[in-house]
Design a protein around this motif. Structure first.
Motif, short mmCIF file in Angstrom:
data_model
loop_
_atom_site.label_atom_id
_atom_site.label_comp_id
_atom_site.label_asym_id
_atom_site.label_seq_id
_atom_site.Cartn_x
_atom_site.Cartn_y
_atom_site.Cartn_z
N ALA A 42 45.25 76.61 69.60
CA ALA A 42 43.95 75.79 70.42
C ALA A 42 43.66 74.51 70.16
CB ALA A 42 42.76 77.02 70.47
N GLY A 43 43.95 74.13 69.19
CA GLY A 43 43.10 72.79 69.47
C GLY A 43 42.08 72.47 68.60
N GLY A 44 41.12 73.43 68.32
CA GLY A 44 39.66 73.30 67.74
C GLY A 44 39.50 74.78 67.17
N ILE A 45 37.92 74.86 67.00
CA ILE A 45 37.39 76.57 66.01
C ILE A 45 36.77 76.90 67.83
CG2 ILE A 45 36.01 77.39 65.07
CD1 ILE A 45 36.23 75.08 62.99
N THR A 46 36.27 75.89 68.41
CA THR A 46 35.02 76.45 69.69
C THR A 46 37.08 77.10 70.35
OG1 THR A 46 33.63 74.40 69.23
CG2 THR A 46 34.23 76.05 71.80
N ARG A 47 37.59 77.06 70.51
CA ARG A 47 38.54 76.99 71.96
C ARG A 47 39.09 78.45 71.21
NH1 ARG A 47 39.32 71.64 72.90
NH2 ARG A 47 41.00 71.51 71.42
N ALA A 48 39.42 78.07 69.36
CA ALA A 48 40.09 79.28 69.38
C ALA A 48 39.41 80.30 69.57
CB ALA A 48 40.87 79.22 67.91
N MET A 100 37.42 80.65 57.68
CA MET A 100 37.80 80.28 57.77
C MET A 100 38.23 79.09 56.33
SD MET A 100 38.99 77.46 61.42
CE MET A 100 39.52 76.24 60.36
N ALA A 101 37.05 79.60 56.02
CA ALA A 101 35.92 78.69 54.93
C ALA A 101 36.45 80.06 53.78
CB ALA A 101 35.06 78.11 54.52
N LEU A 102 35.98 80.99 53.70
CA LEU A 102 36.50 81.84 52.85
C LEU A 102 38.39 81.90 52.48
CD1 LEU A 102 34.17 85.18 54.04
CD2 LEU A 102 34.25 83.84 52.05
N LEU A 103 39.14 82.16 53.53
CA LEU A 103 40.45 82.22 53.23
C LEU A 103 40.84 80.87 52.45
CD1 LEU A 103 42.64 83.08 53.71
CD2 LEU A 103 43.24 81.84 55.41
N PHE A 110 43.46 73.05 56.94
CA PHE A 110 43.68 72.31 58.24
C PHE A 110 42.41 70.58 58.15
CE2 PHE A 110 43.06 77.01 60.31
CZ PHE A 110 43.73 76.82 61.12
N GLU A 111 43.58 69.80 58.77
CA GLU A 111 42.67 68.93 59.28
C GLU A 111 41.91 68.22 60.46
OE1 GLU A 111 46.21 66.37 57.76
OE2 GLU A 111 47.07 67.25 55.68
N ARG A 112 40.99 67.31 60.35
CA ARG A 112 40.25 67.30 61.42
C ARG A 112 41.25 65.30 61.76
NH1 ARG A 112 36.72 70.26 59.05
NH2 ARG A 112 35.98 71.71 60.29
N THR A 113 41.30 65.46 63.47
CA THR A 113 42.41 64.47 63.30
C THR A 113 40.96 63.82 65.23
OG1 THR A 113 43.55 65.52 65.16
CG2 THR A 113 44.12 64.86 63.04
N ARG A 114 41.28 62.69 65.29
CA ARG A 114 40.76 62.62 67.00
C ARG A 114 40.94 63.56 68.39
NH1 ARG A 114 41.69 55.93 67.13
NH2 ARG A 114 40.26 55.66 65.34
N GLU A 115 42.55 64.19 67.57
CA GLU A 115 42.59 64.86 68.79
C GLU A 115 42.25 66.27 68.48
OE1 GLU A 115 44.90 63.47 67.49
OE2 GLU A 115 45.07 61.44 68.84
N GLY A 116 41.08 67.07 67.76
CA GLY A 116 41.46 68.45 67.17
C GLY A 116 41.63 68.87 66.16
N MET A 117 42.31 69.70 65.90
CA MET A 117 42.33 70.40 63.95
C MET A 117 43.25 70.42 64.18
SD MET A 117 38.86 72.37 63.13
CE MET A 117 39.68 73.13 61.43
N VAL A 118 44.25 70.05 63.57
CA VAL A 118 45.62 69.99 63.38
C VAL A 118 45.89 70.86 61.68
CG1 VAL A 118 46.30 68.03 64.07
CG2 VAL A 118 46.32 67.83 61.97
N LEU A 119 46.88 71.85 61.22
CA LEU A 119 47.70 72.13 59.67
C LEU A 119 47.53 71.21 59.00
CD1 LEU A 119 49.73 75.18 61.42
CD2 LEU A 119 47.48 75.20 60.20
#
Length: 288
Positions: A2-8, A23-26, A35-44
């Motif tokens: 989805a590219g981000g938590i909100t869209r997911a 996600m934090a619990l897992l 996950f890693e945060r980038t300019r394009e959003g969150m990626v694995l």
């Protein structure tokens, strides 16, 4: 994806804080970021990439389980376990099982036999979903449903002097040798008490008898002239038809063993289990 938590969260129908918390619990449980945060959003992350195929398998298995449960409920499928007293495993039960196989072709039925007390115990332990036994058992963890009554008759060998004849009272047969199911505590069959109770109420506190724990063995011994039996009429239809057994009509005797279905109180019963219970009540109740 989805590219981000909100869209997911929107795609999953959940709130953004709920997804973040999961996600934090897992990540805490696994001990590494997924996950890693980038300019394009969150990626694995690399760990996330490794986890994805396993997560997809789990998701597919959950979907399969959901489908299986839907079939289990709506299509009357899945395992169904039944335990009955051995003497009830006759023509009537055969009719029930044939009807059940037609109405629930996807169900997997298992059947076993036991004494009445063992029937209740197996249902109580969860070894069987439904039990069919003689006489009611008032127990806080079980529900009993009256199903019907099994008619009993005095049975003898065709060569017996009273074969096919009438007697006024069961007391007239007090001196005969009888065959009955054992009534000692370890392997007691509740229905065995019926014979002794019938003599007792007629003023005969004891009779000459032999314990035989098999219905088939009782019938063979009676055929051989070893004694009389007090047997379910449904269990001797074939022998009466071919003439290997005969009846003695007793004028003051009209008795049967009450039959009860047993289930655990508040237990979940699948669609197939409910169907089998309904068929048992209809068949055995119709023979009452």
């Amino acid at each position: 994806r989805a590219g981000g938590i909100t869209r997911a969260a929107d795609e999953l129908g959940r709130t953004q804080p709920a997804i973040s918390r999961r996600m934090a619990l897992l990540e805490t449980e696994l001990g590494m970021p997924l996950f890693e945060r980038t300019r394009e959003g969150m990626v694995l992350s690399q760990a996330g990439e490794v986890l994805v195929p396993y997560a997809e398998q789990i998701n597919a298995l959950l979907a399969d389980a959901t489908d299986a449960m839907g079939t289990f409920l709506s299509d009357k499928a899945g395992p169904v376990s039944l335990v009955v007293v051995g003497t009830l495993a006759g023509a009537s039960l055969g009719t029930v099982l044939k009807g059940f196989s037609r109405s629930c072709p996807l169900a997997d039925l298992s059947l076993r036999t036991a004494t009445s007390d063992e029937v209740s115990e197996q249902v109580r332990r969860g070894d069987a979903a439904i039990g069919l036994r003689y006489f009611d058992e008032r127990a806080p963890d079980l529900e009993t449903v009256p199903v019907g009554s099994e008619n009993l008759a005095v049975v003898c060998a065709p060569a017996h002097p009273l074969a096919g004849k009438d007697v006024k009272s069961l007391r007239d047969l007090e001196s005969e040798h009888w065959l009955s199911f054992p009534n000692h505590f370890e392997r007691r069959e509740a229905s065995a008490e019926t014979l002794f109770a019938q003599f007792l109420v007629r003023g005969a506190p004891s009779i000459d008898w032999s314990p035989v724990d098999s219905l088939t063995a009782q019938k063979r011994l009676i055929e051989a002239g070893y004694g009389l039996g007090f047997l379910p009429t449904a269990s001797i239809e074939e022998e009466l038809r071919v003439g290997s057994l005969s009846l003695i009509e007793v004028a003051d005797l009209n008795v049967g063993n009450p039959i009860f279905a047993v289930v655990r109180k508040k237990a979940f019963l699948s669609g197939a289990t409910c169907e089998l219970l309904a068929l048992l009540i209809a068949e055995f109740g119709g023979k009452a």
